[in-house]
Scaffold this active site. Structure first.
Site, PDB file in Angstrom:
ATOM      1  N   CYS A  74       0.847  -0.982  -0.038  1.00 60.06           N
ATOM      2  CA  CYS A  74       0.065  -0.027   0.053  1.00 60.06           C
ATOM      3  C   CYS A  74       0.761   1.182  -0.074  1.00 60.06           C
ATOM      4  O   CYS A  74       2.096   1.428   0.564  1.00 60.06           O
ATOM      5  CB  CYS A  74      -0.989   0.056   1.101  1.00 60.06           C
ATOM      6  N   CYS A  78       0.143   5.161   6.772  1.00 63.00           N
ATOM      7  CA  CYS A  78      -0.631   4.799   8.105  1.00 63.00           C
ATOM      8  C   CYS A  78       0.701   4.235   9.289  1.00 63.00           C
ATOM      9  O   CYS A  78       1.017   3.392   8.805  1.00 63.00           O
ATOM     10  CB  CYS A  78      -1.635   3.965   7.970  1.00 63.00           C
ATOM     11  N   CYS A  81       0.508   0.688  10.375  1.00 57.62           N
ATOM     12  CA  CYS A  81       0.073  -0.390   9.412  1.00 57.62           C
ATOM     13  C   CYS A  81       1.293  -1.308   8.687  1.00 57.62           C
ATOM     14  O   CYS A  81       2.375  -0.504   8.167  1.00 57.62           O
ATOM     15  CB  CYS A  81      -0.711   0.053   8.239  1.00 57.62           C
ATOM     16  N   CYS A 118     -15.715 -10.256   5.924  1.00 55.82           N
ATOM     17  CA  CYS A 118     -15.446  -9.074   5.665  1.00 55.82           C
ATOM     18  C   CYS A 118     -14.083  -9.415   4.956  1.00 55.82           C
ATOM     19  O   CYS A 118     -13.318 -10.072   5.161  1.00 55.82           O
ATOM     20  CB  CYS A 118     -14.858  -8.358   6.886  1.00 55.82           C
ATOM     21  N   CYS A 151     -19.035  -7.218   3.939  1.00 53.84           N
ATOM     22  CA  CYS A 151     -18.281  -6.178   4.331  1.00 53.84           C
ATOM     23  C   CYS A 151     -16.853  -6.132   3.516  1.00 53.84           C
ATOM     24  O   CYS A 151     -16.445  -7.040   3.380  1.00 53.84           O
ATOM     25  CB  CYS A 151     -18.201  -5.939   5.805  1.00 53.84           C
ATOM     26  N   CYS A 211     -19.378   1.373   8.090  1.00 55.35           N
ATOM     27  CA  CYS A 211     -18.828   0.677   9.490  1.00 55.35           C
ATOM     28  C   CYS A 211     -17.396   1.733   9.485  1.00 55.35           C
ATOM     29  O   CYS A 211     -16.489   1.555   8.817  1.00 55.35           O
ATOM     30  CB  CYS A 211     -18.167  -0.666   8.936  1.00 55.35           C
ATOM     31  N   ARG A 283     -18.072  -2.751  17.908  1.00 54.20           N
ATOM     32  CA  ARG A 283     -17.287  -3.655  17.631  1.00 54.20           C
ATOM     33  C   ARG A 283     -15.951  -3.741  18.454  1.00 54.20           C
ATOM     34  O   ARG A 283     -15.067  -2.651  18.082  1.00 54.20           O
ATOM     35  CB  ARG A 283     -17.010  -3.679  15.992  1.00 54.20           C
TER      36      ARG A 283
END
Length: 369
Positions: A74, A78, A81, A118, A151, A211, A283
Site C-alpha cells: 500500500c 499509516c 500499518c 469481511c 463487508c 462501518c 465492534r
C-alpha cells in the site's frame, strides 16, 4: 420465485417499567461527549449497559470474520500499518486473491458461526484496478448468495464504485476515521480526514451501511478519543458499526514502541460510544486477544456487541472460533443472526431484496429482565 416479506425487527426491551428510549442525537458537542467520557468508570459502564438494553438484545454478539484478499504494497503511510510499502516489516506484498479461495474461507467462516464476512485489500483507492474491482464484485455477490452479510474495506471509493458494490450485494463498507481530526495528521499524511469523510458520504448515499471507528494507542490523548466519537456521532446518520481497535504494535512501523492500550481505556471508550451511538453496533476489534476474558466480558456489559473471530485479522492475531464459542458459553452470549440489526434491515428493505436463504434467520427475541 417471489421472496417472502422481510420481518419487522423487534428490539430488545428491559423491565416493563423502563423509561422510553432517548432520541438519537446528531448535535453532540465535544464538551458533552467529554463529560460522558469522564464519568466514573463503574457508573459509566452502568449507564452504557442501560442504554444498550434499550436498543439491543444484550445476549447477542455478532461474529465477523475478516480475510485479507490483497496483502501489502500500500502506498499510504499509516503509521500503525505493516502493509505500507514505506516501512520494512515482515508483511510482503501479494496479488489479489482468486475468487475460489475467498469463497472457501467464507464457507468455513459460516460453518463456524460467523454471519458477516469481511474482505480487506491494502490499497489507497481503486484507481486503475478495473479487473481487480470486477473480481471483488464477484466475491461480494457470491458471498452474499451464501446468506451472509458482506463487508469490504478497499480504501477510498467514489460514488460510482460505491454504487457498483451496492448492486453486487454489499452490506457494509469499513472506512475508519482512526482518531480525532486534530491528531490524524500525526498518524497519516497521505490521505486527509476530509477524504475519508467523502468516502463515507459516497458509501451512505449508495445505500450501503457505514462501518467506521478508530484505533486506541496511536499516541493520542483522551480528548482525541472524544473527538473521534463526536465526529462520528454528528454524521448525518450514525454508522451501523463502530469498531474500537487497540493498536497491535508491529515491528518496523513508526508506532512499534507505543504503550499498549489498557482495559480501562478501551472499556471507557466503548461505554462512551454506546451512550452517544445507541443504535450502532460497537465492534470490539483488533487487539481483543490482548485482554483477559473478564476484561472482554466487561466490554460486552458496557455495550460491545460484535467481535472479529477466526484465525487472524488482516495481519494481526485474532481469537479463534472455538475459543470464542467457549467464552460465549461461559458468559451466556449467543451469536447474532445475519440481517437482524435494525439499520441493516432498513437499508436492505429500501434498496435490494435479501437473498432467499438469509430470510430464514430468526429475529432477536425480546429480553425481559
Amino acid at each position: 420465485m417471489s421472496l417472502p416479506r422481510l420481518p419487522t425487527p423487534r428490539l430488545a426491551r428491559t423491565l416493563a417499567t423502563a423509561v422510553a428510549k432517548p432520541a438519537k442525537r446528531h448535535d453532540w458537542t465535544r464538551q458533552e461527549v467529554q463529560k460522558v467520557y469522564d464519568t466514573p468508570l463503574l457508573e459509566l459502564v452502568y449507564k452504557a449497559a442501560t442504554v444498550h438494553r434499550m436498543w439491543h438484545d444484550p445476549s447477542k454478539v455478532q461474529l465477523c470474520t475478516l480475510m485479507n484478499i490483497k496483502t501489502g504494497g500500500c502506498t499510504e503511510d499509516c503509521g500503525y500499518c505493516s502493509q505500507s510499502s514505506r516501512y520494512d516489516t515482515a508483511t510482503k506484498a501479494s496479488k489479489l486473491v482468486d475468487l475460489e479461495p475467498v469463497l472457501a474461507e467464507a464457507r468455513r467462516a459460516k460453518a463456524n458461526g460467523s454471519t458477516r464476512f469481511c474482505m480487506g485489500a491494502a490499497w489507497r483507492d481503486l484507481a486503475g484496478r478495473k479487473s481487480g474491482f470486477k473480481k471483488i464484485l464477484a466475491m461480494v455477490s457470491e458471498v452474499r448468495g451464501m446468506g451472509m452479510e458482506v463487508c469490504t474495506t478497499l480504501g477510498m471509493l467514489d460514488a460510482d464504485q460505491a454504487r457498483q458494490l451496492k448492486e453486487a450485494g454489499l452490506t457494509a463498507y469499513n472506512h475508519n476515521l482512526d482518531t480525532s481530526r486534530e491528531f490524524y495528521p500525526s498518524v497519516i499524511t497521505t490521505r486527509s480526514y476530509d477524504e475519508r469523510l467523502e468516502t463515507l458520504k459516497n458509501v451512505r448515499e449508495a445505500g450501503i451501511n457505514v462501518c467506521s471507528g478508530g484505533i486506541l494507542g496511536l499516541g493520542e490523548k483522551e480528548e482525541d478519543r472524544v473527538g473521534l466519537i463526536t465526529e462520528v456521532a454528528n454524521l448525518p446518520e450514525h454508522p451501523e458499526s463502530f469498531p474500537v481497535n487497540a493498536l497491535v504494535p508491529i515491528p518496523g512501523t513508526p508506532l512499534e514502541n507505543n504503550t499498549p492500550t489498557t482495559a480501562p481505556e478501551i472499556l471507557r471508550t466503548i461505554a462512551t460510544a454506546r451512550i452517544v451511538l445507541p443504535r450502532t453496533i460497537i465492534r470490539l476489534a483488533a487487539g481483543r486477544q490482548t485482554f483477559s476474558e473478564t476484561e472482554q466480558a466487561m466490554c460486552f456489559m458496557a455495550g460491545a456487541n460484535a467481535v472479529f473471530t477466526g484465525e487472524k485479522m488482516l495481519t494481526t492475531p485474532c481469537s479463534g472460533w472455538d475459543e470464542d464459542k467457549a467464552m460465549f458459553d461461559r458468559w451466556g452470549l449467543d451469536g447474532m443472526e445475519s440481517f437482524t440489526q435494525e439499520q441493516v434491515i432498513e437499508n436492505e428493505r429500501a434498496e435490494v431484496p435479501l437473498p432467499h436463504e438469509s430470510l430464514k434467520t430468526a429475529q432477536p427475541q425480546p429480553v425481559v429482565a
